[in-house]
Scaffold this motif. Sequence first.
Motif, PDB file in Angstrom:
ATOM      1  N   PHE A 171      -7.264   0.061   7.171  1.00 44.73           N
ATOM      2  CA  PHE A 171      -6.981   1.485   7.383  1.00 44.73           C
ATOM      3  C   PHE A 171      -8.201   2.358   7.649  1.00 44.73           C
ATOM      4  O   PHE A 171      -8.061   3.524   7.974  1.00 44.73           O
ATOM      5  N   TYR A 172      -9.419   1.796   7.450  1.00 44.20           N
ATOM      6  CA  TYR A 172     -10.600   2.652   7.655  1.00 44.20           C
ATOM      7  C   TYR A 172     -11.613   2.047   8.600  1.00 44.20           C
ATOM      8  O   TYR A 172     -11.576   0.908   8.927  1.00 44.20           O
ATOM      9  N   ARG A 211      -9.290  -1.869  11.667  1.00 42.69           N
ATOM     10  CA  ARG A 211      -8.383  -0.805  12.118  1.00 42.69           C
ATOM     11  C   ARG A 211      -8.346  -0.686  13.642  1.00 42.69           C
ATOM     12  O   ARG A 211      -7.282  -0.515  14.232  1.00 42.69           O
ATOM     13  N   GLU A 213      -8.781  -1.581   2.923  1.00 46.49           N
ATOM     14  CA  GLU A 213      -9.745  -0.628   3.496  1.00 46.49           C
ATOM     15  C   GLU A 213     -10.148  -1.053   4.906  1.00 46.49           C
ATOM     16  O   GLU A 213     -10.340  -0.232   5.781  1.00 46.49           O
ATOM     17  N   CYS A 244       0.803  -1.231   0.000  1.00 46.86           N
ATOM     18  CA  CYS A 244       0.000   0.000   0.000  1.00 46.86           C
ATOM     19  C   CYS A 244       0.833   1.276   0.000  1.00 46.86           C
ATOM     20  O   CYS A 244       0.290   2.371   0.128  1.00 46.86           O
ATOM     21  N   CYS A 248       0.409   4.695   9.224  1.00 43.18           N
ATOM     22  CA  CYS A 248      -0.697   5.364   8.525  1.00 43.18           C
ATOM     23  C   CYS A 248      -0.269   6.721   7.974  1.00 43.18           C
ATOM     24  O   CYS A 248      -0.628   7.078   6.851  1.00 43.18           O
ATOM     25  N   SER A 249       0.516   7.449   8.763  1.00 49.02           N
ATOM     26  CA  SER A 249       0.887   8.778   8.267  1.00 49.02           C
ATOM     27  C   SER A 249       1.864   8.681   7.095  1.00 49.02           C
ATOM     28  O   SER A 249       1.780   9.469   6.152  1.00 49.02           O
ATOM     29  N   GLU A 299      -4.926  -0.809  15.799  1.00 45.76           N
ATOM     30  CA  GLU A 299      -4.470   0.319  16.618  1.00 45.76           C
ATOM     31  C   GLU A 299      -4.059  -0.162  18.014  1.00 45.76           C
ATOM     32  O   GLU A 299      -3.127   0.363  18.609  1.00 45.76           O
ATOM     33  N   ARG A 337       1.845   6.169   4.950  1.00 50.67           N
ATOM     34  CA  ARG A 337       0.994   5.728   3.827  1.00 50.67           C
ATOM     35  C   ARG A 337       0.230   6.903   3.217  1.00 50.67           C
ATOM     36  O   ARG A 337       0.168   7.059   1.999  1.00 50.67           O
ATOM     37  N   GLU A 338      -0.343   7.735   4.092  1.00 51.66           N
ATOM     38  CA  GLU A 338      -1.146   8.858   3.592  1.00 51.66           C
ATOM     39  C   GLU A 338      -0.282   9.883   2.852  1.00 51.66           C
ATOM     40  O   GLU A 338      -0.741  10.519   1.910  1.00 51.66           O
ATOM     41  N   PHE A 359       1.332   1.769  14.615  1.00 57.06           N
ATOM     42  CA  PHE A 359       0.303   1.828  13.560  1.00 57.06           C
ATOM     43  C   PHE A 359       0.038   3.262  13.071  1.00 57.06           C
ATOM     44  O   PHE A 359       0.007   3.505  11.858  1.00 57.06           O
ATOM     45  N   PRO A 360      -0.103   4.252  13.983  1.00 60.36           N
ATOM     46  CA  PRO A 360      -0.329   5.635  13.513  1.00 60.36           C
ATOM     47  C   PRO A 360       0.818   6.148  12.648  1.00 60.36           C
ATOM     48  O   PRO A 360       0.599   6.874  11.678  1.00 60.36           O
TER      49      PRO A 360
END
Length: 440
Positions: free
Chosen positions: A439-440, A404, A436, A173, A418-419, A408, A421-422, A414-415
């Motif tokens: 992450f969501y 998610r 999804e 991802c 995510c940052s 977490e 990845r974003e 994990f955070p």
Amino acid sequence: MVHGQGGVKFQNWAKTYGSSPELYFQPTSVEEIREILDMARQRDKRVKVVGGGHSPSDIACTDDFMIQMGKMNRVLKVDKEKQQVTVEGGIFLSDLNVELNKHGLALANLGAVSEVAAAGVIGTGTHNTGIKHGILPTQVVALTLLTASGEILECSESINTDIFQAARLHLGCLGVVLTVTFQCVPQFHLHEVAFPSTLTEVLDHLEDHLKRSQYFRFLWFPHSENVSVIYQDPTNKPPFSAANWLWDYAVGYYLLEFLLWISTFVPSLVRWINRFFFWLLFSSRVENIAISYKIFNYECRFKQHVQDWAIPIEKTKEALLELKAALENNPKMVAHYPVEVRFARGDEIWLSPCFQRDSCYMNIIMYRPYGKNVPRLNYWLTYEGIMKKHGGRPHWAKAHSCTRKDFEKMYPAFPKFCSVREKLDPTGIFLNTYLEKVFY
């Protein structure tokens, strides 16, 4: 101009998950991958990169664009001094093993299957066993990543370090992994010894077993006390094989598949099958010696459903005994053999199931005799409940029901992941249904 193929049906190896990508690409260069990403952006499509398609989950599935990396499979550089090899992301480990062997090198640890791509193996956190050894991504010292924007990032312990800790287990991802540099070791032979034991003995003397063999694992036969202990250790002795077609195939495969199929009508047979096959194939001592990768790899002959969670190593005994008790207390719940128990050293990779703790992986299995699904929901949920209770983290390649919220709790980093990845994929071009849920 790069051309995609329509009408391709993708299925994973076990034929448990599949999808029908709108276009299927087999690029031969970075330029072609960039073109595919541009086309996807213009048409508002997502992109999924796939290697050997071995993951027993829908992690590689998409109905949009699929990139199969099989044509980008070269060995780019062998550095004999540092004992490192740089390869393209699409190379199968089965080819890499042979190449490394020519140079007198080897990977220190490998999973059970080598028909898998280098970028995929690290992307899902493939592991083997051995408390001195981490999961396969711990052998990665550098990689290059093509991001959604078309930029190429070099990543290692010293360059783009945050992205490196994320990308060593990337879940597909963060971008397209173009190259991977593995730390190798001098080529070696392994002496494998398998011998019968009992669950009580192994769990009571776990520390001794872990010290006694560098690559120690064991197979427990559910609905019984039976265990097959497997030691694998480097040796200088000449190669030797105890393999026997009649036993391995006629009995270990054809007869077993037939009996498991019959047991779909009479589930209580499974207990008997597990005991019978232990007695038939695992009740005496067996030894093999071969070049390392031939011992690490074994043939997965059966199509199967699997779950594989990592728990803190000190929870091994408690969790296994709970699983055994759950099966004893619920006669309707059946479990195929084996429950495979392996061990791995803790690491610092953000989404590694072994993040900051030495771990025990407990792999459960339900075969699909002649492609027939065997009811497993009860067993699956019982197992997941025990794993969660003991702080377990699921193997990313394998099917699980976590979301998610679970991740977490499970992953302190994990955070951070995510940052990254974003930042690398702000529009989510590399996401799919599986991701999804993560992450969501």
